[in-house]
Design an enzyme around this catalytic site. Structure first.
Site, PDB file in Angstrom:
ATOM      1  N   PRO A   2      27.877 -39.298   8.247  1.00  0.00           N
ATOM      2  CG  PRO A   2      28.635 -38.858   6.144  1.00  0.00           C
ATOM      3  CD  PRO A   2      27.846 -39.316   7.228  1.00  0.00           C
ATOM      4  CD  GLU A   3      27.716 -36.200  13.428  1.00  0.00           C
ATOM      5  OE1 GLU A   3      28.454 -35.018  14.399  1.00  0.00           O
ATOM      6  OE2 GLU A   3      26.393 -37.045  13.436  1.00  0.00           O
TER       7      GLU A   3
END
Length: 292
Positions: A2-3
């Site tokens: 997750p960015e």
DNA sequence: AACCTTCCCTGATGGC
DNA sequence: TGCCATCAGGGAAGGT
């Protein structure tokens, strides 16, 4: 992993559903993810979720007395489990995109925190690799500022400015790719979107920052928010673990230009996308569009 | 200060 | 079939 776009997608999904919800009960799994004294969890009971926000890859829950700050690490998932949805559901009809795969897990050995809401829904934090972290802060502006003091610019906010961008890169002899991953530079950029931004800007990931021309810096500066917004528009990138708050996988993986496409041809020029290691990270690029 | 390396952790994968 | 080694990577911590 997750960015910014994935965290933003989760945040928006939760925001539309849990504002005003009251916490009834807390259940914990592995205490390792908790970055505070376990018994402080008692304080959460009876508090209300007032608002949500995001800073870099952190998601922030504003409660009456505390701020709960969560980082999803590599494999973290924040989902809202609903009692009216059967555990066996594997598909969900989406108004725009039709039938979509969902992965709504019942709590398992990787579920490390369950925030049970008054109405029976459960906000779950699940993280197989346990690189995620959960912090509990008092509601104090100064403490929050200190907590995020080492984070860099928010790439989708006003504070994202070319003069600050240039200032950070000035004189740096490191390759540009690892600098993009530095959260003290631009908050929220991770391995996927760094590679995508460099491709869009036409810059070789191994090129040393000090040798970037002004034109290249300008292109990169603009490419970063462009690829992040695209990621958000397609609901984030699901390579393996990422799901949104409803358990839905993202769609952006279908639109990646370089990440994970090694051996395939570049959509812009037809050359073969290559994968190398730069700064201990897998790095994907087109050797023709991104020359040294 | 800047840069580099190591570590944390688990599931997937490949060799034998 | 099973066993072991290897890999992925965000970020902190440690070393140079």
């Amino acid at each position: 992993m997750p960015e910014l776009p994935e965290v933003e997608t989760v945040k928006r999904g939760l925001e539309s559903q849990i504002i005003g919800a009251r916490i009834n009960e807390i259940l914990v799994g592995d205490l390792k993810v908790l970055q505070f004294q376990e018994d402080l969890l008692f304080d959460l009971v009876d508090q209300t979720i007032k608002s949500l926000s995001r800073r870099g890859k952190y998601i922030i829950f504003e409660l009456n007395q505390n701020r709960l700050v969560i980082h999803l690490g590599m494999t973290g998932q924040l989902t809202l489990w609903r009692p009216d949805r059967f555990d066996s559901d594997r598909f969900l009809r989406h108004p725009k995109t039709g039938l979509q795969r969902i992965r709504q897990h019942a709590p398992d050995k990787h579920t490390h925190l369950q925030i049970c809401l008054e109405d029976g829904r459960i906000l779950m934090f699940r993280d197989t690799r346990k690189f995620g972290k959960i912090f509990l802060l008092p509601c104090d502006r100064i403490i929050l500022e200190q907590f995020f003091s080492k984070l860099g610019m928010e790439p989708l906010d006003e504070e994202y400015r070319f003069d600050r961008f240039q200032e950070f890169l000035k004189g740096r002899k490191a390759p540009v790719k690892p600098l993009l991953l530095d959260q003290g530079f631009i908050a929220g950029v991770g391995n996927i979107y760094a590679d995508e931004a460099l491709h869009l800007a036409g810059i070789h990931p191994g090129k040393r920052a000090r040798y970037l021309t002004r034109k290249e810096k300008r292109k990169l500066f603009e490419a970063i928010p462009t690829v992040l917004e695209k990621g958000i528009r397609y609901g984030g990138t699901t390579l393996r673990d990422y799901i949104d708050s409803d358990g839905r996988e993202g769609n952006h993986q279908e639109f990646l230009k370089v990440y994970g496409r090694n051996g395939k041809s570049c959509q812009r020029c037809g050359s073969e996308i290559r994968k190398v290691v730069i700064g201990q990270r897998g790095t994907h690029f087109c050797p023709n569009c991104q020359k040294r």
